[in-house]
Design an enzyme around this catalytic site. Structure first.
Site, PDB file in Angstrom:
ATOM      1  N   ARG A  79       0.988  -1.093  -0.144  1.00 25.31           N
ATOM      2  CA  ARG A  79      -0.007   0.082   0.151  1.00 25.31           C
ATOM      3  C   ARG A  79       0.651   1.373   0.092  1.00 25.31           C
ATOM      4  O   ARG A  79       0.614   2.152  -0.743  1.00 25.31           O
ATOM      5  CB  ARG A  79      -0.821  -0.160   1.136  1.00 25.31           C
ATOM      6  CG  ARG A  79      -2.210  -0.798   1.108  1.00 25.31           C
ATOM      7  CD  ARG A  79      -2.730  -1.202   2.297  1.00 25.31           C
ATOM      8  NE  ARG A  79      -1.632  -2.345   2.985  1.00 25.31           N
ATOM      9  CZ  ARG A  79      -1.904  -3.599   2.384  1.00 25.31           C
ATOM     10  NH1 ARG A  79      -2.974  -4.115   1.771  1.00 25.31           N
ATOM     11  NH2 ARG A  79      -1.081  -4.574   2.865  1.00 25.31           N
ATOM     12  N   THR A  80       1.659   1.175   0.885  1.00 26.42           N
ATOM     13  CA  THR A  80       2.423   2.622   0.954  1.00 26.42           C
ATOM     14  C   THR A  80       3.115   2.878  -0.109  1.00 26.42           C
ATOM     15  O   THR A  80       3.101   4.026  -0.779  1.00 26.42           O
ATOM     16  CB  THR A  80       3.507   2.377   2.256  1.00 26.42           C
ATOM     17  OG1 THR A  80       2.705   1.927   3.317  1.00 26.42           O
ATOM     18  CG2 THR A  80       4.200   3.919   2.374  1.00 26.42           C
TER      19      THR A  80
ATOM     20  N   LYS B 207      25.905  -4.148  -2.860  1.00 23.17           N
ATOM     21  CA  LYS B 207      27.264  -4.020  -3.073  1.00 23.17           C
ATOM     22  C   LYS B 207      27.858  -3.499  -1.927  1.00 23.17           C
ATOM     23  O   LYS B 207      29.109  -3.048  -1.946  1.00 23.17           O
ATOM     24  CB  LYS B 207      27.695  -3.239  -4.317  1.00 23.17           C
ATOM     25  CG  LYS B 207      26.842  -3.868  -5.651  1.00 23.17           C
ATOM     26  CD  LYS B 207      27.266  -2.963  -6.695  1.00 23.17           C
ATOM     27  CE  LYS B 207      26.444  -3.478  -7.978  1.00 23.17           C
ATOM     28  NZ  LYS B 207      26.833  -2.384  -9.275  1.00 23.17           N
TER      29      LYS B 207
ATOM     30  N   ARG C 201      11.613   4.037   2.884  1.00 19.09           N
ATOM     31  CA  ARG C 201      11.126   2.912   3.947  1.00 19.09           C
ATOM     32  C   ARG C 201      12.484   2.075   4.275  1.00 19.09           C
ATOM     33  O   ARG C 201      13.151   1.720   3.296  1.00 19.09           O
ATOM     34  CB  ARG C 201      10.154   2.101   3.563  1.00 19.09           C
ATOM     35  CG  ARG C 201      10.081   1.091   4.478  1.00 19.09           C
ATOM     36  CD  ARG C 201       8.768  -0.089   4.101  1.00 19.09           C
ATOM     37  NE  ARG C 201       7.515   0.631   4.559  1.00 19.09           N
ATOM     38  CZ  ARG C 201       6.436   0.291   4.553  1.00 19.09           C
ATOM     39  NH1 ARG C 201       5.898  -0.856   4.175  1.00 19.09           N
ATOM     40  NH2 ARG C 201       5.163   1.006   4.909  1.00 19.09           N
TER      41      ARG C 201
ATOM     42  N   HIS D 157       5.548   6.149  11.424  1.00 19.71           N
ATOM     43  CA  HIS D 157       5.069   6.138   9.931  1.00 19.71           C
ATOM     44  C   HIS D 157       4.258   7.122   9.973  1.00 19.71           C
ATOM     45  O   HIS D 157       2.827   6.802   9.870  1.00 19.71           O
ATOM     46  CB  HIS D 157       4.479   4.785  10.126  1.00 19.71           C
ATOM     47  CG  HIS D 157       4.151   4.012   8.579  1.00 19.71           C
ATOM     48  ND1 HIS D 157       4.249   4.846   7.590  1.00 19.71           N
ATOM     49  CD2 HIS D 157       3.871   2.961   8.276  1.00 19.71           C
ATOM     50  CE1 HIS D 157       3.859   4.344   6.672  1.00 19.71           C
ATOM     51  NE2 HIS D 157       3.608   3.019   6.863  1.00 19.71           N
TER      52      HIS D 157
HETATM   53  C1  NCD Z   1       2.440  -1.032   8.260  1.00 20.95           C
HETATM   54  C2  NCD Z   1       3.939  -0.717   8.175  1.00 20.95           C
HETATM   55  O1  NCD Z   1       4.730  -1.254   7.340  1.00 20.95           O
HETATM   56  O2  NCD Z   1       4.229  -0.324   9.237  1.00 20.95           O
HETATM   57  N1  NCD Z   1       1.915  -1.386   6.997  1.00 20.95           N
HETATM   58  C3  NCD Z   1       1.620  -0.190   6.125  1.00 20.95           C
HETATM   59  O3  NCD Z   1       2.179   0.578   5.821  1.00 20.95           O
HETATM   60  N2  NCD Z   1       0.178  -0.084   5.985  1.00 20.95           N
HETATM   61  C4  NCD Z   1       1.743  -2.088   9.065  1.00 20.95           C
HETATM   62  C5  NCD Z   1       2.566  -3.393   9.298  1.00 20.95           C
HETATM   63  O4  NCD Z   1       3.630  -3.875   8.294  1.00 20.95           O
HETATM   64  O5  NCD Z   1       2.017  -4.188   9.983  1.00 20.95           O
END
Ligand code: NCD
Length: 311
Positions: free
Chosen positions: A60-61, A89, A110, A138
Site C-alpha cells: 500500500r505505502t 554492493k 522505507r 510511520h
Molecule cells: C504497516 C507498516 O509497514 O508499518 N503497513 C503499512 O504501511 N500500511 C503495518 C505493518 O506492516 O504491519
C-alpha cells in the site's frame, strides 16, 4: 499557516508537526480528493520526479505514493527492494540518498532501521518523506488514518479509541498515538504484556492530558470503544522467534469479540493483516480498513504537492 510553509519540508516524525500542521494537510487532502473526483487527474506535479526507495516490503505505502504522484501528473523512479539496488554492493544509505537526490525532486524512504529517515533528511537537499523507519515512526500512515477517522466520524475529538496488538514494535501506532494526543480522546492500549506501548510514549500521552488505560483483555474493552485500531504482530522485529511464538495468535477480532460492541464501532487496520481480523468482519458495518486504504491517495497527494511546492 499556508502552503508556502510546506515547501521543501521533510516528513520524518509526527513529533515534527503541530495540530495545525495536521489539520492543514487533511484539509488540502480533502480539497484534492474533491478536485480529483471532478477532473479525473491533475497536473500540478507535471515535470516533477518522485523517487521511492523501499528497503523493506510494502504494498500500500509504495503503490499509493506512486499512484498519488501519477494522479498529480508527476512521474516516479525507484526500487522496491534493497537487493535490487547498490545496497547489495555495500553502498551506504547516505551515498544512495546523495545519488538519488540528483535524479529526483522528492524522496520517499522505507527502511528497517529506526532513525534512517532522519539521517536521509539531514543528507538530502530535496524533501524526504518517511514511509516507515523500523519500529519508530510511520507519519504518512498516521495522516491517512486521521483523514479516515475524520471522514467516518466527522470529528476526532470526543472519541474513545482502542489501539490493539503489537504496540511495542508497531510504528503505525507509535505515530498515531502521538498525533491523537493533540485531540480530546480517551485511549485504550490493548496488547499482550510483552508488547505494551513504550513507556516514554505512554508518559508523553499522559503529560498531554490524554486519559490512557492499558489492558490485556480485548473482550472487556470492546464495548467501550468508538474505534478499534488493530495491528499485526511485527514478527520481523522480534529479536528471536521463540518470543514471537509466545504471542502469535494471541488476539483476533471476530464476530464473537464484536458481539458486545457498539453498533457504530469502526475497526481500522493499516494492513497487511495476518489473522488478527477474521474475514467475517469484512462484510459488516464495522469494517473501515478498506476505505482507510483509499485515504492514502489524497493524503499522499497533499504531502507530495505541498513539499514540492506545486499546489
Ligand atoms: C504497516 C507498516 O509497514 O508499518 N503497513 C503499512 O504501511 N500500511 C503495518 C505493518 O506492516 O504491519
Amino acid at each position: 499557516m499556508d502552503k508556502t510553509d510546506w515547501i521543501g519540508r521533510d516528513v520524518v516524525s509526527m513529533r515534527d508537526f503541530s495540530k495545525e500542521d495536521i489539520e492543514f494537510v487533511l484539509d488540502v487532502a480533502e480539497a484534492l480528493e474533491d478536485e480529483l473526483g471532478k477532473k479525473g487527474s491533475l497536473d500540478y506535479a507535471r515535470g516533477k520526479i518522485l523517487a521511492t526507495l523501499f528497503y523493506e516490503p510494502s504494498t500500500r505505502t509504495r503503490l499509493s505514493f506512486e499512484s498519488a504522484m501519477h494522479r498529480l501528473g508527476g512521474s516516479v523512479i525507484g526500487f522496491s527492494s534493497a537487493s535490487s539496488s547498490s545496497v547489495k554492493k555495500g553502498e551506504s544509505l547516505a551515498d544512495t540518498i546523495r545519488t538519488v537526490e540528483r535524479y529526483s525532486d522528492v524522496i520517499v524512504l522505507r527502511h528497517p532501521l529506526d532513525g534512517a529517515a532522519r539521517l536521509a533528511a539531514e543528507v538530502a537537499s530535496v524533501p524526504v518523506i518517511n514511509a516507515g523507519d523500523g519500529s519508530n515512526q510511520h507519519p504518512t500512515q498516521t495522516l491517512l488514518d486521521l483523514y479516515t477517522i475524520r471522514r467516518a466520524f466527522g470529528r476526532i475529538d470526543g472519541l474513545t479509541i482502542g489501539l490493539l496488538g503489537d504496540l511495542k514494535y508497531g510504528r503505525t501506532v507509535h505515530s498515531l498515538a502521538e498525533a491523537l494526543a493533540f485531540y480530546d480522546v480517551e485511549l485504550y492500549l490493548i496488547s499482550p504484556e510483552i508488547l505494551r506501548m513504550p513507556r516514554h510514549i505512554v508518559e508523553e500521552l499522559r503529560e498531554m492530558g490524554v486519559e490512557v488505560h492499558e489492558s490485556t483483555n480485548l473482550e472487556e474493552t470492546v464495548p467501550k470503544l468508538d474505534l478499534l485500531y488493530v495491528t499485526r504482530i511485527q514478527r520481523e522485529r522480534f529479536p528471536d522467534e521463540e518470543e514471537y511464538m509466545k504471542v502469535r495468535g494471541s488476539y483476533q477480532v471476530n464476530a464473537a469479540v464484536l458481539r458486545n460492541a457498539k453498533e457504530s464501532l469502526k475497526v481500522m487496520h493499516p494492513l497487511p493483516r495476518v489473522d488478527e481480523i477474521h474475514p467475517e468482519v469484512d462484510g459488516t458495518g464495522h469494517a473501515l480498513y478498506f476505505d482507510q486504504v483509499f485515504s492514502g491517495i489524497p493524503v499522499r497527494m497533499a504531502l507530495l504537492g505541498l513539499t514540492l511546492g506545486v499546489l
